[in-house]
Design a protein around this motif. Structure first.
Motif, PDB file in Angstrom:
ATOM      1  N   PRO A  69       0.856  -1.198   0.000  1.00  0.00           N
ATOM      2  CA  PRO A  69       0.000   0.000   0.000  1.00  0.00           C
ATOM      3  C   PRO A  69       0.886   1.240   0.000  1.00  0.00           C
ATOM      4  CG  PRO A  69       0.031  -1.021   2.168  1.00  0.00           C
ATOM      5  CD  PRO A  69       0.705  -1.980   1.250  1.00  0.00           C
ATOM      6  N   PRO A  70       0.399   2.340  -0.547  1.00  0.00           N
ATOM      7  CA  PRO A  70       1.223   3.559  -0.584  1.00  0.00           C
ATOM      8  C   PRO A  70       1.523   4.091   0.806  1.00  0.00           C
ATOM      9  CG  PRO A  70      -1.030   4.019  -1.265  1.00  0.00           C
ATOM     10  CD  PRO A  70      -0.913   2.527  -1.165  1.00  0.00           C
ATOM     11  N   LEU A  71       2.666   4.766   0.919  1.00  0.00           N
ATOM     12  CA  LEU A  71       3.032   5.404   2.176  1.00  0.00           C
ATOM     13  C   LEU A  71       2.085   6.569   2.438  1.00  0.00           C
ATOM     14  CD1 LEU A  71       6.917   5.507   1.708  1.00  0.00           C
ATOM     15  CD2 LEU A  71       5.603   3.955   3.175  1.00  0.00           C
ATOM     16  N   GLU A 129       1.386  27.620   5.464  1.00  0.00           N
ATOM     17  CA  GLU A 129       1.215  28.233   4.158  1.00  0.00           C
ATOM     18  C   GLU A 129       0.526  27.255   3.207  1.00  0.00           C
ATOM     19  OE1 GLU A 129       4.541  30.269   2.454  1.00  0.00           O
ATOM     20  OE2 GLU A 129       5.465  30.580   4.415  1.00  0.00           O
ATOM     21  N   ARG A 130      -0.653  27.651   2.753  1.00  0.00           N
ATOM     22  CA  ARG A 130      -1.433  26.775   1.875  1.00  0.00           C
ATOM     23  C   ARG A 130      -0.693  26.466   0.575  1.00  0.00           C
ATOM     24  NH1 ARG A 130      -7.636  27.926  -0.259  1.00  0.00           N
ATOM     25  NH2 ARG A 130      -7.858  25.996  -1.452  1.00  0.00           N
ATOM     26  N   MET A 131       0.017  27.443   0.037  1.00  0.00           N
ATOM     27  CA  MET A 131       0.728  27.232  -1.217  1.00  0.00           C
ATOM     28  C   MET A 131       1.799  26.156  -1.066  1.00  0.00           C
ATOM     29  SD  MET A 131       2.695  30.048  -3.615  1.00  0.00           S
ATOM     30  CE  MET A 131       1.181  30.997  -3.745  1.00  0.00           C
ATOM     31  N   VAL A 132       2.481  26.157   0.085  1.00  0.00           N
ATOM     32  CA  VAL A 132       3.509  25.149   0.328  1.00  0.00           C
ATOM     33  C   VAL A 132       2.874  23.765   0.408  1.00  0.00           C
ATOM     34  CG1 VAL A 132       5.227  24.311   1.986  1.00  0.00           C
ATOM     35  CG2 VAL A 132       5.082  26.750   1.474  1.00  0.00           C
ATOM     36  N   ARG A 133       1.779  23.654   1.159  1.00  0.00           N
ATOM     37  CA  ARG A 133       1.107  22.353   1.271  1.00  0.00           C
ATOM     38  C   ARG A 133       0.642  21.852  -0.091  1.00  0.00           C
ATOM     39  NH1 ARG A 133      -1.837  25.130   5.076  1.00  0.00           N
ATOM     40  NH2 ARG A 133      -3.807  24.645   4.013  1.00  0.00           N
ATOM     41  N   THR A 134       0.105  22.754  -0.901  1.00  0.00           N
ATOM     42  CA  THR A 134      -0.381  22.360  -2.225  1.00  0.00           C
ATOM     43  C   THR A 134       0.767  21.857  -3.093  1.00  0.00           C
ATOM     44  OG1 THR A 134      -2.195  23.954  -2.128  1.00  0.00           O
ATOM     45  CG2 THR A 134      -1.549  23.162  -4.307  1.00  0.00           C
ATOM     46  N   ALA A 135       1.892  22.567  -3.064  1.00  0.00           N
ATOM     47  CA  ALA A 135       3.055  22.162  -3.861  1.00  0.00           C
ATOM     48  C   ALA A 135       3.567  20.800  -3.411  1.00  0.00           C
ATOM     49  CB  ALA A 135       4.156  23.212  -3.747  1.00  0.00           C
ATOM     50  N   LEU A 136       3.643  20.595  -2.110  1.00  0.00           N
ATOM     51  CA  LEU A 136       4.103  19.301  -1.591  1.00  0.00           C
ATOM     52  C   LEU A 136       3.154  18.182  -2.004  1.00  0.00           C
ATOM     53  CD1 LEU A 136       5.193  20.324   2.032  1.00  0.00           C
ATOM     54  CD2 LEU A 136       6.687  19.767   0.103  1.00  0.00           C
ATOM     55  N   ARG A 137       1.865  18.432  -1.910  1.00  0.00           N
ATOM     56  CA  ARG A 137       0.876  17.412  -2.283  1.00  0.00           C
ATOM     57  C   ARG A 137       1.018  17.025  -3.757  1.00  0.00           C
ATOM     58  NH1 ARG A 137      -4.256  15.330  -0.906  1.00  0.00           N
ATOM     59  NH2 ARG A 137      -4.399  16.500   1.054  1.00  0.00           N
ATOM     60  N   VAL A 138       1.160  18.018  -4.624  1.00  0.00           N
ATOM     61  CA  VAL A 138       1.287  17.742  -6.061  1.00  0.00           C
ATOM     62  C   VAL A 138       2.507  16.876  -6.344  1.00  0.00           C
ATOM     63  CG1 VAL A 138       1.766  18.803  -8.308  1.00  0.00           C
ATOM     64  CG2 VAL A 138       0.025  19.786  -6.802  1.00  0.00           C
ATOM     65  N   ILE A 139       3.624  17.212  -5.711  1.00  0.00           N
ATOM     66  CA  ILE A 139       4.864  16.446  -5.928  1.00  0.00           C
ATOM     67  C   ILE A 139       4.720  15.015  -5.426  1.00  0.00           C
ATOM     68  CG2 ILE A 139       7.291  16.236  -5.238  1.00  0.00           C
ATOM     69  CD1 ILE A 139       7.327  19.337  -5.123  1.00  0.00           C
ATOM     70  N   LEU A 140       4.211  14.871  -4.215  1.00  0.00           N
ATOM     71  CA  LEU A 140       4.143  13.550  -3.593  1.00  0.00           C
ATOM     72  C   LEU A 140       3.122  12.651  -4.281  1.00  0.00           C
ATOM     73  CD1 LEU A 140       4.343  14.734   0.117  1.00  0.00           C
ATOM     74  CD2 LEU A 140       6.133  13.534  -1.157  1.00  0.00           C
ATOM     75  N   ALA A 163       2.216  12.559  -7.228  1.00  0.00           N
ATOM     76  CA  ALA A 163       2.607  12.148  -8.576  1.00  0.00           C
ATOM     77  C   ALA A 163       3.274  10.775  -8.553  1.00  0.00           C
ATOM     78  CB  ALA A 163       3.549  13.182  -9.194  1.00  0.00           C
ATOM     79  N   GLU A 164       3.603  10.296  -7.344  1.00  0.00           N
ATOM     80  CA  GLU A 164       4.250   8.996  -7.170  1.00  0.00           C
ATOM     81  C   GLU A 164       3.209   7.959  -6.759  1.00  0.00           C
ATOM     82  OE1 GLU A 164       7.540   8.702  -7.817  1.00  0.00           O
ATOM     83  OE2 GLU A 164       7.537  10.847  -8.298  1.00  0.00           O
ATOM     84  N   GLU A 165       3.260   6.787  -7.384  1.00  0.00           N
ATOM     85  CA  GLU A 165       2.261   5.755  -7.115  1.00  0.00           C
ATOM     86  C   GLU A 165       2.331   5.214  -5.692  1.00  0.00           C
ATOM     87  OE1 GLU A 165       2.517   2.677  -9.990  1.00  0.00           O
ATOM     88  OE2 GLU A 165       1.802   3.919 -11.659  1.00  0.00           O
ATOM     89  N   GLU A 221      14.455  14.963  -4.342  1.00  0.00           N
ATOM     90  CA  GLU A 221      14.975  14.896  -2.973  1.00  0.00           C
ATOM     91  C   GLU A 221      13.839  14.709  -1.977  1.00  0.00           C
ATOM     92  OE1 GLU A 221      18.622  17.588  -2.118  1.00  0.00           O
ATOM     93  OE2 GLU A 221      17.413  18.687  -3.564  1.00  0.00           O
ATOM     94  N   LEU A 222      12.744  15.417  -2.196  1.00  0.00           N
ATOM     95  CA  LEU A 222      11.584  15.301  -1.310  1.00  0.00           C
ATOM     96  C   LEU A 222      11.048  13.880  -1.311  1.00  0.00           C
ATOM     97  CD1 LEU A 222       9.240  16.419   0.412  1.00  0.00           C
ATOM     98  CD2 LEU A 222       8.112  17.036  -1.738  1.00  0.00           C
ATOM     99  N   VAL A 223      10.817  13.345  -2.485  1.00  0.00           N
ATOM    100  CA  VAL A 223      10.281  11.986  -2.608  1.00  0.00           C
ATOM    101  C   VAL A 223      11.244  10.978  -1.990  1.00  0.00           C
ATOM    102  CG1 VAL A 223       9.703  10.182  -4.275  1.00  0.00           C
ATOM    103  CG2 VAL A 223       8.865  12.513  -4.625  1.00  0.00           C
ATOM    104  N   GLY A 224      12.524  11.144  -2.281  1.00  0.00           N
ATOM    105  CA  GLY A 224      13.521  10.230  -1.726  1.00  0.00           C
ATOM    106  C   GLY A 224      13.587  10.299  -0.213  1.00  0.00           C
ATOM    107  N   ALA A 225      13.428  11.509   0.339  1.00  0.00           N
ATOM    108  CA  ALA A 225      13.471  11.677   1.790  1.00  0.00           C
ATOM    109  C   ALA A 225      12.321  10.950   2.466  1.00  0.00           C
ATOM    110  CB  ALA A 225      13.437  13.160   2.139  1.00  0.00           C
ATOM    111  N   VAL A 226      11.137  11.059   1.905  1.00  0.00           N
ATOM    112  CA  VAL A 226       9.974  10.382   2.475  1.00  0.00           C
ATOM    113  C   VAL A 226      10.178   8.871   2.472  1.00  0.00           C
ATOM    114  CG1 VAL A 226       7.525   9.873   2.118  1.00  0.00           C
ATOM    115  CG2 VAL A 226       8.355  12.224   1.921  1.00  0.00           C
ATOM    116  N   ARG A 227      10.635   8.348   1.372  1.00  0.00           N
ATOM    117  CA  ARG A 227      10.869   6.899   1.286  1.00  0.00           C
ATOM    118  C   ARG A 227      11.968   6.460   2.243  1.00  0.00           C
ATOM    119  NH1 ARG A 227      10.768   7.243  -5.248  1.00  0.00           N
ATOM    120  NH2 ARG A 227       8.506   6.941  -5.576  1.00  0.00           N
TER     121      ARG A 227
END
Length: 221
Positions: free
Chosen positions: A4-6, A14-25, A27-29, A115-121
């Motif tokens: 299952p996904p993480l 900041e809403r803009m920061v949260r939105t940007a993070l959500r879009v990036i994350l 995008a990964e299955e 880097e963000l995606v790699g850090a989460v994993r």
């Protein structure tokens, strides 16, 4: 059978920061954002209610900041998520406070999406996001301000445990330490566990901070 996904909670005022993070994350299955928080208090409640694998935590938020939110999550949840501090400046004293509180590492807001995606994993699988130069600089600033005494645990480390702690402070993985020391990965894992126990640390990041604050890394090998 696919895993299952993480599950991730985003905490930033900041809403803009949260939105940007959500879009990036998203995008990964293998990643999904299950909640958002605008301050530390909401981050704590979201973590408790949703049981995420990882929380991306801004340190400077109104009300309860990221440091206290990190402390509360780790102290009150039987199986707490891994917490990554997201910050604008790597020398922010708030970052050091969050790391001391038990965060698994920190990430700059200007980091690349990869880097963000790699850090989460990375933190989700139990590793720590350690930047040796930045952690040392933060630790040196803290030591200069507090002048801590040498820790009692320093003299209880075996010679090999001391070697492992020094290598941990350089950011090496267990596999890399295994190759450097010429021992098996399981042996390194055993030594790491002993270091965590003797330093009273939750994870490798806290052990490295303890090594700086306890004067261990000032000692000659």
């Amino acid at each position: 059978m696919s895993r299952p996904p993480l599950r991730i909670v985003l905490a930033d005022d900041e809403r803009m920061v949260r939105t940007a993070l959500r879009v990036i994350l998203e995008a990964e299955e293998d990643l999904t954002v299950v909640g958002e928080a605008v301050d530390g208090a909401e981050a704590v409640s979201q973590a408790r209610a949703l049981g995420p694998d990882v929380v991306l935590m801004d340190v400077r938020m109104p009300g309860i900041d990221g440091i206290r939110a990190t402390e509360q999550i780790l102290a009150t949840m039987p199986e707490p998520p891994r917490i990554v501090v997201v910050t604008t400046f790597e020398n922010d004293s708030y970052v050091y406070g969050a790391l001391r509180a038990g965060a698994s590492g920190f990430l700059l807001k200007r980091a690349d999406p990869e880097e963000l995606v790699g850090a989460v994993r990375l933190v989700a699988r139990g590793d720590c996001l350690l930047f040796p130069a930045a952690v040392r600089a933060l630790a040196d600033r803290h030591a200069a301000a507090t002048a801590p005494a040498a820790a009692a645990w320093v003299d209880r480390l075996t010679e090999r445990e001391a070697d492992v702690l020094r290598l941990m402070a350089t950011g090496l993985s267990n596999h890399e330490m295994s190759e450097r020391l010429g021992v098996g990965p399981q042996t390194v894992k055993t030594h790491v566990a002993a270091v965590l126990s003797k330093t009273g640390s939750r994870d490798r990041t806290q052990a490295v901070i303890a090594a700086y604050e306890g004067g261990f890394l000032m000692k000659k090998p």
